[in-house]
Design a protein around this motif. Sequence first.
Motif, mmCIF file in Angstrom:
data_model
loop_
_atom_site.group_PDB
_atom_site.id
_atom_site.type_symbol
_atom_site.label_atom_id
_atom_site.label_comp_id
_atom_site.label_asym_id
_atom_site.label_seq_id
_atom_site.Cartn_x
_atom_site.Cartn_y
_atom_site.Cartn_z
ATOM 1 N N ASP A 121 6.205 -3.950 -4.700
ATOM 2 C CA ASP A 121 5.191 -4.725 -3.995
ATOM 3 C C ASP A 121 4.521 -5.839 -4.525
ATOM 4 O OD1 ASP A 121 4.359 -3.142 -1.037
ATOM 5 O OD2 ASP A 121 4.231 -1.362 -2.598
ATOM 6 N N ASP A 178 -5.396 2.628 -0.763
ATOM 7 C CA ASP A 178 -4.004 2.861 -1.038
ATOM 8 C C ASP A 178 -3.818 4.369 -1.515
ATOM 9 O OD1 ASP A 178 -3.186 0.171 -0.530
ATOM 10 O OD2 ASP A 178 -3.127 -0.474 -2.596
ATOM 11 N N CYS A 211 11.126 -2.368 -0.232
ATOM 12 C CA CYS A 211 10.329 -1.614 -1.234
ATOM 13 C C CYS A 211 10.460 -0.218 -0.719
ATOM 14 C CB CYS A 211 9.103 -2.101 -1.369
ATOM 15 S SG CYS A 211 8.952 -3.778 -2.078
ATOM 16 N N LYS A 263 6.307 3.841 4.148
ATOM 17 C CA LYS A 263 7.443 2.648 4.247
ATOM 18 C C LYS A 263 8.579 3.339 4.887
ATOM 19 C CE LYS A 263 5.328 0.621 -0.194
ATOM 20 N NZ LYS A 263 5.858 0.191 -1.557
ATOM 21 N N ARG A 273 -2.590 -9.848 0.332
ATOM 22 C CA ARG A 273 -2.643 -8.945 1.214
ATOM 23 C C ARG A 273 -3.414 -9.098 2.505
ATOM 24 N NH1 ARG A 273 -1.943 -3.304 -1.224
ATOM 25 N NH2 ARG A 273 -3.341 -2.535 0.448
ATOM 26 N N LEU A 319 6.529 -2.891 3.332
ATOM 27 C CA LEU A 319 5.294 -3.189 2.464
ATOM 28 C C LEU A 319 4.063 -2.605 2.749
ATOM 29 C CD1 LEU A 319 5.891 -6.982 1.761
ATOM 30 C CD2 LEU A 319 6.342 -5.192 0.259
ATOM 31 N N VAL A 342 -0.399 0.401 -6.904
ATOM 32 C CA VAL A 342 0.521 -0.779 -6.367
ATOM 33 C C VAL A 342 1.718 -0.488 -7.227
ATOM 34 C CG1 VAL A 342 0.712 -3.196 -6.179
ATOM 35 C CG2 VAL A 342 -1.476 -2.118 -5.525
#
Length: 462
Positions: free
Chosen positions: A153, A145, A193, A48, A215, A84, A149
């Motif tokens: 997010d 990922d 974020c 990010k 998502r 994100l 999370v």
Amino acid sequence: MNKKYLIFVIVFFVVIWSVHVVPYLLIAKKFNLNRESLGAETWLEVEKNETVKICVAAKVRTWETSLNTEILNDSCLKIQIPTLVGVNPINVKYPDSDSVYKINLAVGMKYLNFKNEETLYGNDDYQMNPYEEKIVYVTGSYLVDKYPVTNCDFLQLLWDEIPLNSPQIDTMENDFTKFWVQKKESRKNNEKCITHDSAASTIPLYLAMKYANIRSLREGLKPYYIFSNTSNKFVQIDRKARSVNRNGVEEVPEHHYFIVYHDFIEHENNLIEVYDNSSSDGYRLPYYDEWVMLARAGDKKNNVPWGNSTSFNEISKYAKFEDKVSCSDLKDLGLLQKIISFFHWCKNDYESGPVGKLLPNGFGLYDMFGLVEEQVLFEKHNYSRDNYNVFFTIEPKEEKKRNPLRCIDDCPACLKGGIRRSDLESISYDYISNDYFPKYAGGFRLVRNIGNNAKWTEVESN
């Protein structure tokens, strides 16, 4: 030397430095690609908010993307990575061809293209043929990922779902909603974020699934989960359900669950029915076998990523285990509980810690153990035998009658990874939290099996 001339020279070099040098110093990653190596799709892993430079060893006619970019020259592009987790495509076209070459930027995710990847399978109460240890090959393309999370997010994607004030409902639900209402009040919609934000914790299974669908929709993918109202009374995985499609052919849903219908408002029915969209390769929670495979990351020898070490300092290089008592466990202490909570001598159920600060596993995935327990879905074959006696001594039917919101022998999901220091002696790849399906569950990470093409093949038995 003339003073004015000296000042002019200094200003000139400062401007040159600012315009031509500083932007390159701020570039976090540089990718140099060959035209010949670009296939129909190329995957690049980024974080990010990074500034990334992509150069192709050929002249580029157009770079097509919705991202914030700057063309540096005929073959290089500077990109500001968004804030994100997700996939952001760039379509590349060359002057001598009408073909389109897609570069996918995987933000905060690992692209894992397994080709006969060996993984240890079995020796686990919830894997097929328990106690029969074997090696299987896994073939398929996964996006996973890198981190659980995060709060940011989760907040940004479910912004419109979170109310402006906390409803007057039972204390525990009100605490959950109040936490997210306060988060929303203290943040701004569409704000940045950071990569190492705190992991989201105590997220209900339904909201984790809903987040996955959002998502998917953001990237133009079909949502993986389909929800519908139900009159079913018990939380469970449906292992026997059958349905008839439009052509009159009887079908058995591959993944079919009844879960607690818990979000930020009250519902007339406490449960909701969930099944998967078989045509979707969108984001979803990992299934049990997948999570174990991803956690092992090729490890076919040890039971945990830190091997045989019993040193807490060594273990803490890979996992953050909590040694504070939960504040909610002290609620009967009244004022004393508030004092202990104020000085952070106990752990707030909604607190966790920053993601990605410790060592990753062999697949480059962080925080698979510790920090937050991760929600993982069971499949029908994970119940090849009765497993509930491992955890409970009371009769399942009696417990279900007493508390229908607590599943017993056929839970849809479980929590993996452990978070408490007291659990360390029993932590392993097959460990499941004792309180493995409360109404308010844990953290989670998402996966995407691109093209739904994963295949698991047994290759040998030990």
